[in-house]
Design a protein around this motif. Structure first.
Motif, PDB file in Angstrom:
ATOM      1  N   ALA A  84      45.709  34.313  29.511  1.00 14.40           N
ATOM      2  CA  ALA A  84      46.066  34.515  30.917  1.00 14.40           C
ATOM      3  C   ALA A  84      44.837  34.696  31.790  1.00 14.40           C
ATOM      4  CB  ALA A  84      47.000  35.726  31.043  1.00 14.40           C
ATOM      5  N   VAL A  85      43.897  35.512  31.355  1.00 14.19           N
ATOM      6  CA  VAL A  85      42.709  35.752  32.182  1.00 14.19           C
ATOM      7  C   VAL A  85      41.816  34.512  32.214  1.00 14.19           C
ATOM      8  CG1 VAL A  85      41.147  36.809  30.454  1.00 14.19           C
ATOM      9  CG2 VAL A  85      41.036  37.520  32.860  1.00 14.19           C
ATOM     10  N   TYR A 125      46.882  37.923  26.537  1.00 15.60           N
ATOM     11  CA  TYR A 125      46.054  38.397  27.646  1.00 15.60           C
ATOM     12  C   TYR A 125      44.793  37.549  27.844  1.00 15.60           C
ATOM     13  CZ  TYR A 125      48.959  42.611  27.296  1.00 15.60           C
ATOM     14  OH  TYR A 125      50.016  43.484  27.262  1.00 15.60           O
ATOM     15  N   THR A 171      39.064  40.654  24.601  1.00 16.69           N
ATOM     16  CA  THR A 171      40.240  41.521  24.587  1.00 16.69           C
ATOM     17  C   THR A 171      40.009  42.563  23.504  1.00 16.69           C
ATOM     18  OG1 THR A 171      41.653  39.666  25.223  1.00 16.69           O
ATOM     19  CG2 THR A 171      42.750  41.594  24.271  1.00 16.69           C
ATOM     20  N   THR A 203      36.663  39.276  35.882  1.00 15.39           N
ATOM     21  CA  THR A 203      38.077  39.424  36.208  1.00 15.39           C
ATOM     22  C   THR A 203      38.742  40.130  35.033  1.00 15.39           C
ATOM     23  OG1 THR A 203      38.089  37.403  37.526  1.00 15.39           O
ATOM     24  CG2 THR A 203      40.229  38.183  36.708  1.00 15.39           C
ATOM     25  N   TRP A 256      42.410  41.239  33.320  1.00 11.48           N
ATOM     26  CA  TRP A 256      43.860  41.080  33.274  1.00 11.48           C
ATOM     27  C   TRP A 256      44.427  42.429  32.888  1.00 11.48           C
ATOM     28  CZ3 TRP A 256      46.409  36.933  34.938  1.00 11.48           C
ATOM     29  CH2 TRP A 256      47.785  36.889  34.710  1.00 11.48           C
ATOM     30  N   GLU A 257      45.454  42.868  33.606  1.00  9.76           N
ATOM     31  CA  GLU A 257      46.026  44.187  33.356  1.00  9.76           C
ATOM     32  C   GLU A 257      47.467  44.086  32.865  1.00  9.76           C
ATOM     33  OE1 GLU A 257      45.714  46.161  37.131  1.00  9.76           O
ATOM     34  OE2 GLU A 257      43.589  46.607  36.838  1.00  9.76           O
ATOM     35  N   GLU A 290      43.369  32.102  34.663  1.00 13.96           N
ATOM     36  CA  GLU A 290      43.190  32.584  36.030  1.00 13.96           C
ATOM     37  C   GLU A 290      41.775  32.331  36.549  1.00 13.96           C
ATOM     38  OE1 GLU A 290      43.779  33.764  39.743  1.00 13.96           O
ATOM     39  OE2 GLU A 290      45.335  33.370  38.262  1.00 13.96           O
TER      40      GLU A 290
END
Length: 127
Positions: A78-79, A75, A66, A36, A38-39, A82
């Motif tokens: 967050a990923v 980031y 990252t 996955t 994260w953008e 998720e």
């Protein structure tokens, strides 16, 4: 593949670097994982988390990476949140990851988002 290679460079995983460079993706520890990304709002990939297939109710998050120039912006957190939520929503009873105790940034991040330390491991290489 490039993101996983960059992760291996960061953590000093030469065996995986060699396999990726040789085009042997299936022979790496990443070959069976889902990834996955994260953008940023403009669609630029900013962080990546891999997950293993669920076995006996457990999913392992690995790797989380990252690029250096994008670190410190949330980031990776967050990923990781998720993919952890997605694993639980898919029926996982346990979501685990390994953290390097020598990296206080990632260790603190994982604790902030709800992971708890369970055990310490030491790796030895014998020639």
């Amino acid at each position: 593949m490039r993101w996983c290679r960059d992760f291996c460079v960061d953590v000093g995983e030469q065996t995986s670097i060699d396999a990726i460079d040789a085009g042997n993706w299936a022979d790496t520890r990443f070959g069976d994982k889902g990834f996955t990304f994260w953008e940023t709002p403009d669609g630029t990939p900013a962080s990546m988390a891999g997950t293993t297939p669920m076995v006996a109710g457990m999913v392992r998050v690995d790797p989380v990476s990252t690029p250096a120039h994008l670190r410190g912006r949330g980031y990776a957190g967050a990923v990781t949140v998720e993919v952890s939520r997605a694993a639980l929503a898919a029926g996982a009873t346990d979501v685990v990851l390994f953290a390097d105790p020598g990296n206080p940034t990632s260790t603190a991040l994982y604790r902030r988002i709800g992971y708890v330390p369970l055990a310490d491991f030491t790796v030895y290489a014998f020639s």
